[in-house]
Design a protein around this motif. Structure first.
Motif, short mmCIF file in Angstrom:
data_model
loop_
_atom_site.label_atom_id
_atom_site.label_comp_id
_atom_site.label_asym_id
_atom_site.label_seq_id
_atom_site.Cartn_x
_atom_site.Cartn_y
_atom_site.Cartn_z
N ASP A 188 0.84 -1.20 0.00
CA ASP A 188 0.00 0.00 0.00
C ASP A 188 0.87 1.26 0.00
N LYS A 189 0.44 2.25 -0.74
CA LYS A 189 1.23 3.46 -0.97
C LYS A 189 1.54 4.23 0.31
N SER A 190 0.61 4.27 1.24
CA SER A 190 0.85 5.05 2.46
C SER A 190 1.98 4.43 3.30
N SER A 191 1.99 3.12 3.42
CA SER A 191 3.07 2.45 4.17
C SER A 191 4.41 2.61 3.46
N ILE A 192 4.39 2.47 2.16
CA ILE A 192 5.64 2.60 1.39
C ILE A 192 6.20 4.01 1.54
N SER A 193 5.35 5.02 1.52
CA SER A 193 5.84 6.40 1.65
C SER A 193 6.48 6.64 3.01
N ILE A 194 5.94 6.02 4.06
CA ILE A 194 6.55 6.15 5.39
C ILE A 194 7.95 5.54 5.40
N PHE A 195 8.11 4.40 4.75
CA PHE A 195 9.42 3.75 4.70
C PHE A 195 10.39 4.50 3.79
N LYS A 196 9.89 5.20 2.79
CA LYS A 196 10.76 6.00 1.93
C LYS A 196 11.40 7.15 2.69
N GLU A 197 10.68 7.66 3.70
CA GLU A 197 11.21 8.76 4.52
C GLU A 197 12.54 8.39 5.18
N LEU A 198 12.73 7.12 5.46
CA LEU A 198 13.99 6.69 6.09
C LEU A 198 15.20 7.03 5.25
N ILE A 199 15.05 6.93 3.96
CA ILE A 199 16.18 7.12 3.07
C ILE A 199 16.29 8.55 2.58
N ARG A 200 15.19 9.23 2.46
CA ARG A 200 15.22 10.60 1.93
C ARG A 200 15.97 11.56 2.84
N ALA A 201 15.87 11.39 4.12
CA ALA A 201 16.47 12.35 5.05
C ALA A 201 17.22 11.66 6.19
N PRO A 202 18.19 10.79 5.86
CA PRO A 202 18.93 10.17 6.97
C PRO A 202 19.84 11.19 7.63
N LYS A 203 19.93 11.12 8.93
CA LYS A 203 20.81 12.01 9.68
C LYS A 203 21.94 11.16 10.26
N LYS A 204 23.11 11.29 9.69
CA LYS A 204 24.25 10.48 10.13
C LYS A 204 24.57 10.77 11.59
N ASN A 205 24.91 9.71 12.30
CA ASN A 205 25.24 9.82 13.71
C ASN A 205 26.39 8.86 13.99
N ALA A 206 27.57 9.41 14.22
CA ALA A 206 28.77 8.59 14.43
C ALA A 206 28.69 7.78 15.72
N ASN A 207 27.92 8.23 16.70
CA ASN A 207 27.83 7.54 17.99
C ASN A 207 26.80 6.42 17.99
N LEU A 208 26.00 6.33 16.96
CA LEU A 208 24.92 5.35 16.88
C LEU A 208 25.45 4.02 16.34
N LYS A 209 24.92 2.93 16.85
CA LYS A 209 25.34 1.59 16.42
C LYS A 209 24.12 0.83 15.88
N CYS A 210 24.37 0.03 14.85
CA CYS A 210 23.32 -0.81 14.27
C CYS A 210 23.90 -2.21 14.10
N ASP A 211 23.26 -3.21 14.70
CA ASP A 211 23.77 -4.57 14.59
C ASP A 211 22.92 -5.45 13.67
N THR A 212 22.20 -4.84 12.78
CA THR A 212 21.48 -5.51 11.69
C THR A 212 20.61 -6.68 12.17
N THR A 213 19.48 -6.33 12.73
CA THR A 213 18.51 -7.35 13.11
C THR A 213 17.45 -7.56 12.03
N GLY A 214 17.55 -6.77 10.96
CA GLY A 214 16.62 -6.92 9.84
C GLY A 214 17.05 -6.11 8.64
#
Length: 132
Positions: free
Chosen positions: A48-74
Protein backbone atom coordinates in the motif's frame (compact mmCIF):
# COMPACT_ATOMS: atom_id res chain seq x y z
CA UNK A 1 44.55 27.29 -7.96
CA UNK A 2 44.49 24.04 -9.92
CA UNK A 3 44.93 22.05 -6.70
CA UNK A 4 41.96 23.84 -5.20
CA UNK A 5 39.81 22.92 -8.19
CA UNK A 6 40.85 19.26 -7.89
CA UNK A 7 40.06 19.27 -4.19
CA UNK A 8 36.62 20.77 -4.81
CA UNK A 9 35.88 18.22 -7.54
CA UNK A 10 37.01 15.40 -5.25
CA UNK A 11 34.78 16.63 -2.42
CA UNK A 12 31.80 16.95 -4.76
CA UNK A 13 32.28 13.42 -6.12
CA UNK A 14 32.70 12.05 -2.59
CA UNK A 15 29.48 13.71 -1.46
CA UNK A 16 27.54 12.37 -4.44
CA UNK A 17 28.93 8.86 -3.89
CA UNK A 18 27.76 8.87 -0.25
CA UNK A 19 24.30 10.23 -0.92
CA UNK A 20 21.73 7.50 -1.60
CA UNK A 21 20.18 7.49 -5.05
CA UNK A 22 16.67 8.38 -3.98
CA UNK A 23 15.49 8.91 -7.55
CA UNK A 24 14.94 5.17 -7.85
CA UNK A 25 12.76 5.14 -4.74
CA UNK A 26 10.01 7.10 -6.46
CA UNK A 27 9.32 3.93 -8.45
CA UNK A 28 9.11 1.65 -5.40
CA UNK A 29 5.74 -0.08 -5.30
CA UNK A 30 6.56 -2.94 -2.94
CA UNK A 31 8.67 -3.46 0.18
CA UNK A 32 9.91 -6.62 1.81
CA UNK A 33 10.94 -6.60 5.44
CA UNK A 34 13.08 -9.49 6.63
CA UNK A 35 13.77 -10.03 10.31
CA UNK A 36 17.11 -11.74 10.79
CA UNK A 37 16.71 -12.76 14.44
CA UNK A 38 13.95 -14.43 16.42
CA UNK A 39 11.80 -17.16 14.90
CA UNK A 40 12.52 -17.94 11.28
CA UNK A 41 9.75 -16.21 9.39
CA UNK A 42 9.03 -15.34 5.80
CA UNK A 43 9.48 -11.70 4.85
CA UNK A 44 6.40 -9.58 5.14
CA UNK A 45 5.45 -7.55 2.11
CA UNK A 46 3.98 -4.06 1.97
CA UNK A 47 2.20 -2.87 -1.15
CA UNK A 48 0.00 0.00 0.00
CA UNK A 49 1.23 3.46 -0.97
CA UNK A 50 0.85 5.05 2.46
CA UNK A 51 3.07 2.45 4.17
CA UNK A 52 5.64 2.60 1.39
CA UNK A 53 5.84 6.40 1.65
CA UNK A 54 6.55 6.15 5.39
CA UNK A 55 9.42 3.75 4.70
CA UNK A 56 10.76 6.00 1.93
CA UNK A 57 11.21 8.76 4.52
CA UNK A 58 13.99 6.69 6.09
CA UNK A 59 16.18 7.12 3.07
CA UNK A 60 15.22 10.60 1.93
CA UNK A 61 16.47 12.35 5.05
CA UNK A 62 18.93 10.17 6.97
CA UNK A 63 20.81 12.01 9.68
CA UNK A 64 24.25 10.48 10.13
CA UNK A 65 25.24 9.82 13.71
CA UNK A 66 28.77 8.59 14.43
CA UNK A 67 27.83 7.54 17.99
CA UNK A 68 24.92 5.35 16.88
CA UNK A 69 25.34 1.59 16.42
CA UNK A 70 23.32 -0.81 14.27
CA UNK A 71 23.77 -4.57 14.59
CA UNK A 72 21.48 -5.51 11.69
CA UNK A 73 18.51 -7.35 13.11
CA UNK A 74 16.62 -6.92 9.84
CA UNK A 75 16.60 -5.56 6.33
CA UNK A 76 14.15 -3.54 4.24
CA UNK A 77 14.24 -4.10 0.49
CA UNK A 78 12.55 -1.65 -1.87
CA UNK A 79 11.22 -3.05 -5.17
CA UNK A 80 9.65 -1.87 -8.38
CA UNK A 81 7.62 -4.96 -9.29
CA UNK A 82 10.33 -7.66 -9.18
CA UNK A 83 13.35 -5.36 -9.59
CA UNK A 84 15.27 -4.58 -6.41
CA UNK A 85 15.87 -0.84 -6.11
CA UNK A 86 17.48 -0.33 -2.73
CA UNK A 87 18.25 -2.16 0.51
CA UNK A 88 18.81 -0.85 4.02
CA UNK A 89 19.56 -2.63 7.26
CA UNK A 90 18.02 -1.85 10.63
CA UNK A 91 18.09 -2.78 14.28
CA UNK A 92 15.60 -2.20 17.08
CA UNK A 93 15.65 -3.29 20.69
CA UNK A 94 12.50 -5.42 20.26
CA UNK A 95 13.96 -7.27 17.24
CA UNK A 96 16.82 -8.42 19.49
CA UNK A 97 19.37 -5.67 18.94
CA UNK A 98 21.97 -5.36 21.66
CA UNK A 99 21.80 -1.57 21.28
CA UNK A 100 19.13 0.62 22.84
CA UNK A 101 18.43 3.09 20.01
CA UNK A 102 16.68 2.03 16.80
CA UNK A 103 18.97 2.63 13.83
CA UNK A 104 19.36 2.09 10.10
CA UNK A 105 22.37 1.75 7.85
CA UNK A 106 22.08 3.64 4.58
CA UNK A 107 25.11 3.24 2.33
CA UNK A 108 27.56 2.69 5.21
CA UNK A 109 26.19 5.59 7.27
CA UNK A 110 24.30 4.90 10.49
CA UNK A 111 21.22 7.02 11.15
CA UNK A 112 18.34 7.16 13.61
CA UNK A 113 15.18 5.38 12.54
CA UNK A 114 11.96 7.36 12.42
CA UNK A 115 9.58 6.74 15.31
CA UNK A 116 6.72 5.57 13.04
CA UNK A 117 8.83 2.98 11.25
CA UNK A 118 10.46 1.79 14.46
CA UNK A 119 7.12 1.23 16.16
CA UNK A 120 5.70 -0.49 13.08
CA UNK A 121 8.67 -2.87 12.83
CA UNK A 122 8.58 -3.64 16.55
CA UNK A 123 4.87 -4.43 16.38
CA UNK A 124 5.32 -6.77 13.39
CA UNK A 125 8.27 -8.52 15.02
CA UNK A 126 6.25 -9.05 18.19
CA UNK A 127 3.28 -10.40 16.20
CA UNK A 128 5.42 -12.87 14.27
CA UNK A 129 7.31 -14.10 17.32
CA UNK A 130 4.31 -14.44 19.63
CA UNK A 131 2.43 -16.74 17.22
CA UNK A 132 2.46 -20.40 18.18
Amino acid sequence: MLKLIYILIFLEVSYIAQKPNTNKLEFANRLEVNFLKGKVIAPFVLKDKSSISIFKELIRAPKKNANLKCDTTGEIVYFNNKTELFKIYFSTRISKSKYKSPAIIVQNATSMMSYRVGMYLDEKFYQFNSQK
